[in-house]
Design a protein around this motif. Structure first.
Motif, PDB file in Angstrom:
ATOM      1  N   LEU A 198       0.992  -0.986   0.147  1.00  0.00           N
ATOM      2  CA  LEU A 198       0.150   0.058   0.209  1.00  0.00           C
ATOM      3  C   LEU A 198       0.854   1.156  -0.121  1.00  0.00           C
ATOM      4  N   THR A 199       1.241   2.325  -0.950  1.00  0.00           N
ATOM      5  CA  THR A 199       1.757   3.274  -1.160  1.00  0.00           C
ATOM      6  C   THR A 199       0.697   4.847  -0.814  1.00  0.00           C
ATOM      7  N   VAL A 200       0.679   5.556   0.326  1.00  0.00           N
ATOM      8  CA  VAL A 200       0.060   6.014   0.373  1.00  0.00           C
ATOM      9  C   VAL A 200       0.669   7.817  -0.502  1.00  0.00           C
ATOM     10  N   THR A 201       0.290   7.880  -0.974  1.00  0.00           N
ATOM     11  CA  THR A 201       1.056   8.734  -2.552  1.00  0.00           C
ATOM     12  C   THR A 201       0.291  10.308  -1.961  1.00  0.00           C
ATOM     13  N   SER A 202       1.422  11.634  -2.100  1.00  0.00           N
ATOM     14  CA  SER A 202       0.969  12.769  -1.479  1.00  0.00           C
ATOM     15  C   SER A 202       0.788  12.641   0.295  1.00  0.00           C
ATOM     16  N   ALA A 203       1.503  12.304   1.009  1.00  0.00           N
ATOM     17  CA  ALA A 203       0.375  12.085   2.705  1.00  0.00           C
ATOM     18  C   ALA A 203       0.831  13.259   2.832  1.00  0.00           C
ATOM     19  N   HIS A 204      -0.613  13.858   3.993  1.00  0.00           N
ATOM     20  CA  HIS A 204      -1.302  14.593   4.528  1.00  0.00           C
ATOM     21  C   HIS A 204      -1.776  14.921   5.597  1.00  0.00           C
ATOM     22  N   PRO A 205      -1.260  15.148   6.137  1.00  0.00           N
ATOM     23  CA  PRO A 205      -1.950  14.819   8.071  1.00  0.00           C
ATOM     24  C   PRO A 205      -2.936  14.517   8.564  1.00  0.00           C
ATOM     25  N   GLU A 206      -3.619  14.233   7.573  1.00  0.00           N
ATOM     26  CA  GLU A 206      -4.910  13.866   7.978  1.00  0.00           C
ATOM     27  C   GLU A 206      -4.608  12.413   7.212  1.00  0.00           C
ATOM     28  N   ASP A 207      -3.963  12.063   6.731  1.00  0.00           N
ATOM     29  CA  ASP A 207      -3.772  10.280   6.632  1.00  0.00           C
ATOM     30  C   ASP A 207      -2.923   9.532   7.693  1.00  0.00           C
ATOM     31  N   SER A 208      -2.376  10.432   9.040  1.00  0.00           N
ATOM     32  CA  SER A 208      -1.912   9.619   9.874  1.00  0.00           C
ATOM     33  C   SER A 208      -3.084   8.588  10.233  1.00  0.00           C
ATOM     34  N   SER A 209      -2.933   7.510  10.634  1.00  0.00           N
ATOM     35  CA  SER A 209      -3.935   6.332  10.800  1.00  0.00           C
ATOM     36  C   SER A 209      -2.950   5.168  10.536  1.00  0.00           C
ATOM     37  N   PHE A 210      -3.515   3.976  11.164  1.00  0.00           N
ATOM     38  CA  PHE A 210      -2.713   2.732  12.097  1.00  0.00           C
ATOM     39  C   PHE A 210      -3.622   1.909  10.743  1.00  0.00           C
ATOM     40  N   TYR A 211      -2.829   1.740   9.552  1.00  0.00           N
ATOM     41  CA  TYR A 211      -2.765   0.791   8.642  1.00  0.00           C
ATOM     42  C   TYR A 211      -2.337  -0.380   8.874  1.00  0.00           C
ATOM     43  N   ILE A 212      -3.950  -1.134   8.549  1.00  0.00           N
ATOM     44  CA  ILE A 212      -3.826  -2.837   8.733  1.00  0.00           C
ATOM     45  C   ILE A 212      -3.798  -3.896   7.780  1.00  0.00           C
ATOM     46  N   CYS A 213      -3.761  -4.671   7.453  1.00  0.00           N
ATOM     47  CA  CYS A 213      -3.334  -5.134   6.485  1.00  0.00           C
ATOM     48  C   CYS A 213      -3.794  -7.030   6.890  1.00  0.00           C
ATOM     49  N   SER A 214      -4.822  -7.404   6.135  1.00  0.00           N
ATOM     50  CA  SER A 214      -4.764  -8.817   6.691  1.00  0.00           C
ATOM     51  C   SER A 214      -5.275  -9.973   5.965  1.00  0.00           C
ATOM     52  N   ALA A 215      -5.444 -11.203   4.976  1.00  0.00           N
ATOM     53  CA  ALA A 215      -5.117 -12.239   4.335  1.00  0.00           C
ATOM     54  C   ALA A 215      -6.105 -13.580   4.755  1.00  0.00           C
ATOM     55  N   ARG A 216      -6.617 -14.349   3.958  1.00  0.00           N
ATOM     56  CA  ARG A 216      -7.036 -15.225   4.499  1.00  0.00           C
ATOM     57  C   ARG A 216      -6.248 -16.305   3.937  1.00  0.00           C
ATOM     58  N   GLU A 217      -6.497 -17.724   4.955  1.00  0.00           N
ATOM     59  CA  GLU A 217      -5.200 -18.198   4.198  1.00  0.00           C
ATOM     60  C   GLU A 217      -6.152 -19.801   3.870  1.00  0.00           C
ATOM     61  N   PRO A 218      -6.337 -20.478   2.479  1.00  0.00           N
ATOM     62  CA  PRO A 218      -7.125 -20.923   1.310  1.00  0.00           C
ATOM     63  C   PRO A 218      -8.000 -22.066   2.433  1.00  0.00           C
ATOM     64  N   SER A 219      -6.578 -22.796   3.331  1.00  0.00           N
ATOM     65  CA  SER A 219      -6.401 -24.102   3.873  1.00  0.00           C
ATOM     66  C   SER A 219      -7.710 -23.686   5.539  1.00  0.00           C
ATOM     67  N   VAL A 220      -8.007 -23.099   5.993  1.00  0.00           N
ATOM     68  CA  VAL A 220      -8.524 -22.727   7.079  1.00  0.00           C
ATOM     69  C   VAL A 220     -10.131 -22.529   6.507  1.00  0.00           C
ATOM     70  N   GLU A 221     -10.871 -23.680   7.824  1.00  0.00           N
ATOM     71  CA  GLU A 221     -12.912 -23.807   7.872  1.00  0.00           C
ATOM     72  C   GLU A 221     -13.211 -22.944   7.916  1.00  0.00           C
ATOM     73  N   ALA A 222     -13.094 -21.989   8.416  1.00  0.00           N
ATOM     74  CA  ALA A 222     -13.863 -20.738   9.168  1.00  0.00           C
ATOM     75  C   ALA A 222     -14.245 -19.927   9.074  1.00  0.00           C
ATOM     76  N   TYR A 223     -15.055 -20.007   7.971  1.00  0.00           N
ATOM     77  CA  TYR A 223     -15.539 -18.381   7.580  1.00  0.00           C
ATOM     78  C   TYR A 223     -15.840 -17.215   8.316  1.00  0.00           C
TER      79      TYR A 223
END
Lengths: 109, 118
Positions: free
Chosen positions: B79-104
């Protein structure tokens, strides 16, 4: 995605059981109920998931009544380290998780 | 369980500069990853869905030209935040789904990246 309603905050003491109830009146037939835990400045962590009745794992239990319009996450004998935000999510879609406001649980000594 | 890492864990930049955040699935392949943003005392908001080998899908209200997402391999999304400004200050979190995990609805989240724009 079904909308969920949880209490904003709950206070407890070490060793007590904490029960957080989530309302999801428009839950769909295929929807599962999932709970996540988030500590400050960390990503959320999956806790438990259920469809109906009761589910238990090493961390928590999840109680779901027959009408499935609500669910209760039960944390047995909480410790200080259980202080976190707990999110209730409802859905079937593997991909779009919609987080509500969550419940901030504060455990005191 | 499956592990998702993020780098950097925190970054401070000047207004107008661009910042790149990496999200890696360490022990599984993820064809789809997700990017969230979380402001203080608020919940997570899904920004976009990152698809390996294709364009990302952005949520309503998220500027795709400002938040560039590249999912070049099955274990890496950026994720590239281009031309960042103070209002873009935040906590950025990514996630992924592991294909073998059964739980929805079970996804594995990274530890997050704290972005501060001065």
């Amino acid at each position: 995605l079904a909308k969920t309603t949880q209490p904003i905050s709950m206070d407890s003491y070490e060793g007590q059981e904490v029960n957080i109830t989530c309302s999801h009146n428009n839950i769909a037939t295929n929807d599962y109920i999932t709970w996540y835990q988030q500590f400050p400045s960390q990503g959320p962590r999956f806790i438990i998931q259920g469809y109906k009745t009761k589910v238990t794992n090493e961390v928590a239990s999840l109680f779901i009544p027959a009408d499935r319009k609500s669910s209760t996450l039960s944390l047995p004998r909480v410790s200080l380290s259980d202080t976190a935000v707990y999110y209730c999510l409802v859905g079937y879609n593997d991909y779009k998780l919609s987080f509500g406001a969550g419940t901030t649980v504060t455990v005191r000594a | 369980g499956a592990v998702v890492s993020q780098h950097p864990s925190w970054v401070i930049c000047k207004s107008g500069t661009s910042v790149k955040i990496e999200c890696r699935s360490l022990d599984f392949q993820a064809t789809t990853m997700f990017w969230y943003r979380q402001f203080p005392k608020q919940s997570l908001m899904l920004m976009a869905t990152s698809n390996e080998g294709s364009k990302a899908t952005y949520e309503q209200g998220v500027e795709k030209d400002k938040f560039l997402i590249n999912h070049a391999s099955l274990t890496l999304s950026t994720l590239t935040v281009t031309s960042a400004h103070p209002e873009d200050s935040s906590f950025y979190i990514c996630s992924a789904r592991e294909p073998s995990v059964e739980a929805y609805n079970e996804q594995f989240f990274g530890p997050g990246t704290r972005l501060t724009v001065l």
